[in-house]
Design an enzyme around this catalytic site. Structure first.
Site, short mmCIF file in Angstrom:
data_model
loop_
_atom_site.label_atom_id
_atom_site.label_comp_id
_atom_site.label_asym_id
_atom_site.label_seq_id
_atom_site.Cartn_x
_atom_site.Cartn_y
_atom_site.Cartn_z
CD GLU A 125 -3.04 -0.98 2.24
OE1 GLU A 125 -3.04 -0.01 3.00
OE2 GLU A 125 -3.83 -1.93 2.35
CG HIS A 246 -8.51 6.17 1.77
ND1 HIS A 246 -8.48 5.92 0.42
CD2 HIS A 246 -7.93 5.09 2.36
CE1 HIS A 246 -7.92 4.73 0.21
NE2 HIS A 246 -7.57 4.20 1.38
NE ARG A 295 -4.00 5.79 3.09
CZ ARG A 295 -4.53 4.87 3.87
NH1 ARG A 295 -5.14 5.22 4.96
NH2 ARG A 295 -4.45 3.61 3.55
NE ARG A 391 -4.16 5.46 9.42
CZ ARG A 391 -4.69 4.53 8.65
NH1 ARG A 391 -4.37 3.27 8.83
NH2 ARG A 391 -5.54 4.84 7.70
C1 SIN Z 1 -7.18 0.87 2.72
O1 SIN Z 1 -7.48 -0.30 2.57
O2 SIN Z 1 -6.82 1.61 1.81
C2 SIN Z 1 -7.26 1.46 4.08
C3 SIN Z 1 -6.17 0.92 4.88
C4 SIN Z 1 -5.84 1.90 5.95
O3 SIN Z 1 -6.51 2.91 6.10
O4 SIN Z 1 -4.85 1.67 6.62
#
Ligand code: SIN
Length: 537
Positions: A125, A246, A295, A391
Site C-alpha cells: 500500500e 483517504h 496518502r 499515518r
Molecule cells: C485501505 O485499505 O486503503 C485502508 C487501509 C488503511 O486505512 O490503513
C-alpha cells in the site's frame, strides 16, 4: 471546558476492574488480555459488538512478516509517512512487537489469506517500500479480525458486555484518578437509561471522529465521543489537525453525506492506476512511488488535478485486473461499486478523497496511559505518537493490537503489585453545576458542512476562522437541547470540531495531512513539534 455533558443522574450502578469503551480491535484485545491476567473486564459498545470501524478496514494489517523485510524497514517507512512528527520509540514498539502480535491474532482465530504453500500473502500500500500488508477475505481484513475477536469474547462468559450504550463522561476519585464512567444504555430492562460503571481503570477505545465531516469512510458511530470525553476530563489531546483523507473513496456525487465506500489502497498496491478524464496517469513523475506515494501526497495530487480540470473526481483504473481477480481479490469493493452502478471490470472507478483516519487523539505514553491517571486510550482515539503527521497505510489495526497488549500488560503489572485498588467517586460540585449545554440534533449536519468547507483537505486562516465562527455560533448556552443520544453526539462532534479547528489554525505550516493554502511549506524551524494548547476555562 465544563467537565460533563448535561445528563440525568445515573439511575443504576455496576462495577468491574477494567471498563473498556469500544469494541474494535483495540478494545476487544485489551479486554481479552485483561481477562487472561485475571482481571474482571466489561466492554461497553455504542451499537452491537462488531459495528465499529475495525470491521470496515479493507486493505489489511502491516507487519514485517515477509522474506527480507525487517522491523527497521517498516520503521523507516512509518517515519517518512509521519513527516517528522512520529515518536520514534512508539514506532519502534509498533514495528518490533507487530509481527508477533499478528501471530497471536492468528492463534486467536483470525484467518489471513495464504498462498499455496500456506504462507501469508502480503500486498503493498502507499508509502510501503515492501509487500508487508497481510489481508483476509481479499479485501475484508477488518471484518475477519473482528469476527475472530468477537468469537473469542463470546467464548468467555466472564467478560461482560453492554451493547447499545453511549459513554458520557469520566468519573474520578478525590485524587483525580479515573474511577469509572457514566453512560446511557439505549435498551430496555435492568440497564436502561443513564447509569454508572465503577472501575479501577478506564480504557477508551472508541475509534475515530470521521463524522465531523460530511463525507467519510467511518461508520455513523464515529462521532469522536472518546476525544470529547477526554477533553472534558482534562486529558491532553494532541495532533487533532492531522486528519487523514483517504485518496480513493468511491465518488457518489458532490453532495454525498455520511459513510462512503472505500476503494482500498491495496487496489493500487496490486497495480491499478490513478488517471484523469483523459486517461493520463498523473501520479507518475510526482513521486518515486507514483500511485503508491504516502496518502497525503496522493490526496493532494487528486485535489490539485480536479481543480485544474474543473471536475470533482479522478478515476482509478483496474480494468486490466480482469473479472476473476476483481472477484477473488477485491470482492467487497467490487460489490460496493456494482451496487452504485459502476463495474470496475469494464470501467474506471470515479474516486475522490474523504475523511478517513484521525492521526491525533488522546495523548498517551508507551503503555497507553493518558495524562489522567487510570485513564488509558488505545486505537484511533489515541495519539500514541506512531502516526505523526500522517499515518502509514495499514498501521492502524497494528497499532490497536500492539498498544492494546501493552495496556493489558500495564494493568496486569499494576494489579500484581497491588496498585490497582477499587476507587471511589468524588463529585466536584462546582464543576458538576455547569454541564455542557447540549446542541440540537440538527447541529450535526451544520458542523459537518462547516468542517468540510473550512477545515477539510485544504485549509487557510480565512477558511478556519469562518469555520470557528460558525461553530461558536452553534454553541449558544442559552439554548440547550434535551438530553438524547442525538444531542449528546452532536455536542461531542461540536467539541471535537472546535478543538480540531483551533489546532489547525495554530499550525501555520503544511505538514503531512495538514494542508494550509496560506502556509504551503513545511516549517521545521517553528513547527517540528506537537502542540498541546489549554482550552479556555
Ligand atoms: C485501505 O485499505 O486503503 C485502508 C487501509 C488503511 O486505512 O490503513
Amino acid at each position: 471546558m465544563p467537565y460533563r455533558l448535561t445528563a440525568p443522574a445515573p439511575g443504576w450502578t455496576t462495577s468491574t476492574d477494567v471498563v473498556v469503551i469500544g469494541s474494535g480491535v483495540a478494545g476487544l484485545t485489551v479486554a481479552l488480555n485483561a481477562r487472561k491476567a485475571g482481571l474482571r473486564a466489561m466492554v461497553v459498545t455504542k451499537a452491537v459488538l462488531d459495528e465499529g470501524s475495525t470491521r470496515w478496514a479493507q486493505g489489511g494489517i502491516a507487519a514485517a512478516l515477509g522474506e527480507g523485510d525487517t522491523p527497521e524497514q517498516h520503521l523507516q517507512d512509518t517515519l517518512v509517512a509521519g513527516a517528522g512528527l512520529c515518536d520514534e520509540e512508539a514506532v519502534r514498539a509498533l514495528v518490533t512487537e507487530g509481527p508477533d502480535a499478528v501471530r497471536r491474532l492468528i492463534e486467536t482465530g483470525a484467518e489471513f489469506d495464504l498462498d499455496e504453500d500456506g504462507e501469508i500473502v502480503l500486498t503493498r500500500e502507499g508509502g510501503h517500500h515492501r509487500r508487508r500488508i497481510a489481508h483476509a477475505g481479499g479485501d475484508a481484513t477488518g471484518a475477519e479480525i473482528e469476527r475472530a475477536l468477537v468469537a473469542a469474547v463470546e467464548a468467555d462468559p466472564g467478560l461482560e458486555l453492554i451493547e447499545h450504550a453511549l459513554v458520557l463522561d469520566l468519573l474520578t476519585d478525590a485524587e483525580g484518578h479515573a474511577s469509572g464512567v457514566t453512560l446511557h444504555v439505549m435498551g430496555e430492562g435492568q440497564r436502561d437509561g443513564v447509569g454508572a460503571i465503577l472501575a479501577r481503570a478506564v480504557v477508551l477505545a472508541t475509534g475515530g471522529m470521521g463524522q465531523v465531516y460530511s463525507a467519510t469512510t467511518n461508520p455513523a458511530v464515529s462521532t469522536g465521543d472518546g476525544v470529547a470525553l477526554a477533553l472534558r476530563a482534562g486529558a491532553e489531546v494532541t495532533d487533532l489537525e492531522f486528519v487523514q483523507f483517504h485518496p480513493t473513496v468511491l465518488f457518489l456525487g458532490p453532495d454525498a453525506q455520511g459513510q462512503q465506500p472505500l476503494v482500498s489502497e491495496a487496489v493500487r498496491g496490486e497495480g491499478a492506476h490513478l488517471v484523469d478524464a483523459d486517461g493520463v496517469r498523473f501520479m507518475v513523475g510526482q513521486h518515486e512511488l507514483a500511485e503508491l506515494a504516502p496518502r497525503d501526497i496522493v490526496a493532494k495530487a487528486i485535489i490539485r488535478r480536479t481543480h485544474a480540470h474543473g471536475t470533482r473526481h479522478m478515476y482509478l483504473d483496474g480494468r486490466h485486473f480482469g473479472a476473476e481477480m476483481w472477484e477473488h481479490r477485491f470482492p467487497t469493493i467490487l460489490a460496493a461499486c456494482r451496487a452504485h452502478g459502476i463495474d470496475p471490470v469494464t470501467e474506471p472507478i470515479p474516486v475522490s478523497p474523504a475523511a478517513h483516519h484521525a492521526s491525533g487523539g488522546v495523548r498517551t505514553d508507551l503503555h497507553g496511559r493518558t495524562t489522567v491517571p487510570g485513564l488509558y486510550a488505545c486505537g484511533e482515539v489515541a495519539c500514541t505518537g506512531v502516526h505523526g503527521a500522517n499515518r502509514l497505510a495499514s498501521n492502524s489495526l497494528l497499532e490497536g493490537l500492539v498498544f492494546a497488549e501493552r495496556i493489558a500488560a500495564d494493568l496486569a503489572a499494576l494489579n500484581a503489585a497491588g496498585r490497582l485498588p477499587a476507587r471511589t467517586v468524588t463529585t466536584d460540585a462546582a464543576r458538576a453545576a455547569t454541564p455542557v449545554p447540549l446542541l440540537p440534533e440538527a447541529a450535526r449536519g451544520e458542523i459537518q458542512q462547516l468542517m468540510t468547507s473550512g477545515a477539510g483537505v485544504l485549509r487557510s486562516a480565512e477558511s478556519l476562522a469562518a469555520t470557528a465562527k460558525g461553530l461558536a455560533a452553534l454553541a449558544d448556552p442559552a439554548d440547550g437541547a434535551a438530553p438524547s443520544v442525538e444531542t449528546w453526539e452532536a455536542t461531542n462532534l461540536h467539541q471535537v470540531a472546535t478543538a480540531l479547528t483551533t489546532s489547525a489554525a495554530l499550525r501555520q505550516e503544511t505538514r503531512g495531512c495538514h494542508w494550509r493554502e496560506d502556509f504551503p511549506d513545511r516549517d521545521d524551524a517553528h513547527w517540528h513539534r506537537h502542540v498541546v494548547h489549554p482550552l479556555a476555562g
